[in-house]
Write a protein that holds these residues in place. Structure first.
Motif, PDB file in Angstrom:
ATOM      1  N   UNK A  46       0.944  -1.080  -0.035  1.00  0.00           N
ATOM      2  CA  UNK A  46      -0.025   0.001   0.006  1.00  0.00           C
ATOM      3  C   UNK A  46       0.746   1.312   0.014  1.00  0.00           C
ATOM      4  N   UNK A  47       0.359   2.253  -0.818  1.00  0.00           N
ATOM      5  CA  UNK A  47       1.059   3.469  -0.855  1.00  0.00           C
ATOM      6  C   UNK A  47       0.892   4.170   0.552  1.00  0.00           C
ATOM      7  N   UNK A  74       8.887  -1.246   5.074  1.00  0.00           N
ATOM      8  CA  UNK A  74       8.443   0.046   4.727  1.00  0.00           C
ATOM      9  C   UNK A  74       9.432   0.308   3.482  1.00  0.00           C
ATOM     10  N   UNK A  75       9.368   0.727   2.361  1.00  0.00           N
ATOM     11  CA  UNK A  75      10.164   1.049   1.331  1.00  0.00           C
ATOM     12  C   UNK A  75       9.830   2.209   0.440  1.00  0.00           C
ATOM     13  N   UNK A  76      10.989   2.605  -0.350  1.00  0.00           N
ATOM     14  CA  UNK A  76      10.820   3.972  -0.911  1.00  0.00           C
ATOM     15  C   UNK A  76      10.327   3.562  -2.403  1.00  0.00           C
ATOM     16  N   UNK A  77       9.530   4.437  -3.170  1.00  0.00           N
ATOM     17  CA  UNK A  77       8.998   3.929  -4.400  1.00  0.00           C
ATOM     18  C   UNK A  77      10.218   4.208  -5.360  1.00  0.00           C
ATOM     19  N   UNK A  78       9.974   3.953  -6.757  1.00  0.00           N
ATOM     20  CA  UNK A  78      11.281   3.782  -7.627  1.00  0.00           C
ATOM     21  C   UNK A  78      11.887   5.198  -7.874  1.00  0.00           C
ATOM     22  N   UNK A  93       8.413   8.754  -2.216  1.00  0.00           N
ATOM     23  CA  UNK A  93       7.157   8.318  -1.371  1.00  0.00           C
ATOM     24  C   UNK A  93       7.263   6.703  -0.740  1.00  0.00           C
ATOM     25  N   UNK A  94       6.835   6.647   0.204  1.00  0.00           N
ATOM     26  CA  UNK A  94       7.143   5.579   1.127  1.00  0.00           C
ATOM     27  C   UNK A  94       6.030   4.600   1.020  1.00  0.00           C
ATOM     28  N   UNK A  95       6.286   3.254   0.683  1.00  0.00           N
ATOM     29  CA  UNK A  95       4.998   2.418   0.614  1.00  0.00           C
ATOM     30  C   UNK A  95       5.381   1.169   1.942  1.00  0.00           C
ATOM     31  N   UNK A  96       4.002   0.479   2.013  1.00  0.00           N
ATOM     32  CA  UNK A  96       4.146  -0.398   3.245  1.00  0.00           C
ATOM     33  C   UNK A  96       3.879  -1.880   2.346  1.00  0.00           C
ATOM     34  N   UNK A  97       4.603  -2.961   3.095  1.00  0.00           N
ATOM     35  CA  UNK A  97       4.103  -4.024   2.443  1.00  0.00           C
ATOM     36  C   UNK A  97       4.181  -5.172   3.800  1.00  0.00           C
ATOM     37  N   UNK A  98       3.002  -5.978   3.774  1.00  0.00           N
ATOM     38  CA  UNK A  98       2.716  -6.974   4.786  1.00  0.00           C
ATOM     39  C   UNK A  98       3.574  -8.242   4.503  1.00  0.00           C
ATOM     40  N   UNK A  99       4.454  -8.487   5.187  1.00  0.00           N
ATOM     41  CA  UNK A  99       5.483  -9.624   4.692  1.00  0.00           C
ATOM     42  C   UNK A  99       4.900 -10.991   5.332  1.00  0.00           C
TER      43      UNK A  99
END
Length: 195
Positions: A11-12, A161-165, A169-175
């Protein structure tokens, strides 16, 4: 309204929540009524990852013995040794606007302290969750409930949490990815020597 995520979903964060710069990552869990002679002590940690997906040293590892990193942009609020009570058991605060440009990803994990000696694992943990709260407004933006998918694992990467390309902006991934070998295995996964 809180967005509920499933394993693997992304998710953004900052793009869809304009003005979001400070967030609280709240982590919580319950332990099953297991009588093994030892209390459970679960610990949250954050791994600050460079472009190669690896942490480079102790400064990139935020946990109960190193509470602040990345120029103060990532802060662990302290160890909760019991996990008793409702709500977050441990929290990690993130200031997206201050995370250094060389940090591309932040891995958030939970480990069971001294799990092997205590004969404990995530099969004995229930109701584990992560939630992200806007620190300024105190509104919960998202939540990821891990479910009961674990058995012998002693460490779990909860989310990243990771940066977009473009790096803006930062995104979130449920791992929700489990590891055997506790903190040592987790550190090795992220490029650190846990010794």
């Amino acid at each position: 309204m809180t967005i509920s995520l499933s394993k693997g979903q992304r998710i953004d964060l900052t793009k869809t929540n304009p003005g979001l710069s400070k967030a609280i990552i709240g982590l919580g869990w319950d332990t099953n009524k297991y009588s093994g002679g030892h209390a459970f002590d679960l610990d949250a940690s954050a791994f600050l990852l460079h472009s190669d997906g690896k942490a480079k040293g102790i400064d990139d590892f935020i946990f109960y013995n190193n509470l602040v990193g990345a120029g103060g942009s990532i802060q662990h609020t302290g160890d909760n040794r019991t996990g008793d009570g409702d709500g977050d058991d441990e929290q990690i605060k993130v200031d997206f606007s201050r995370i250094p440009a060389h940090i591309h990803r932040v891995g958030i994990a939970v480990t069971i302290h001294d799990a092997t000696n205590r004969n404990q694992n995530f099969g004995q943990v229930s109701n584990a969750f992560v939630r992200l709260v806007n620190e300024v407004t105190n509104l919960e933006i998202l939540r990821y409930d891990l479910g009961e998918d674990f058995s012998v694992e002693t460490a779990v990467v909860i989310c990243e949490l990771y940066r977009d390309s473009q790096g803006q902006d930062w995104k979130f991934q449920a791992v929700g990815s489990g590891f055997q070998g506790g903190l040592q295995a987790l550190c090795k996964n992220y490029g650190l020597d846990a010794e």
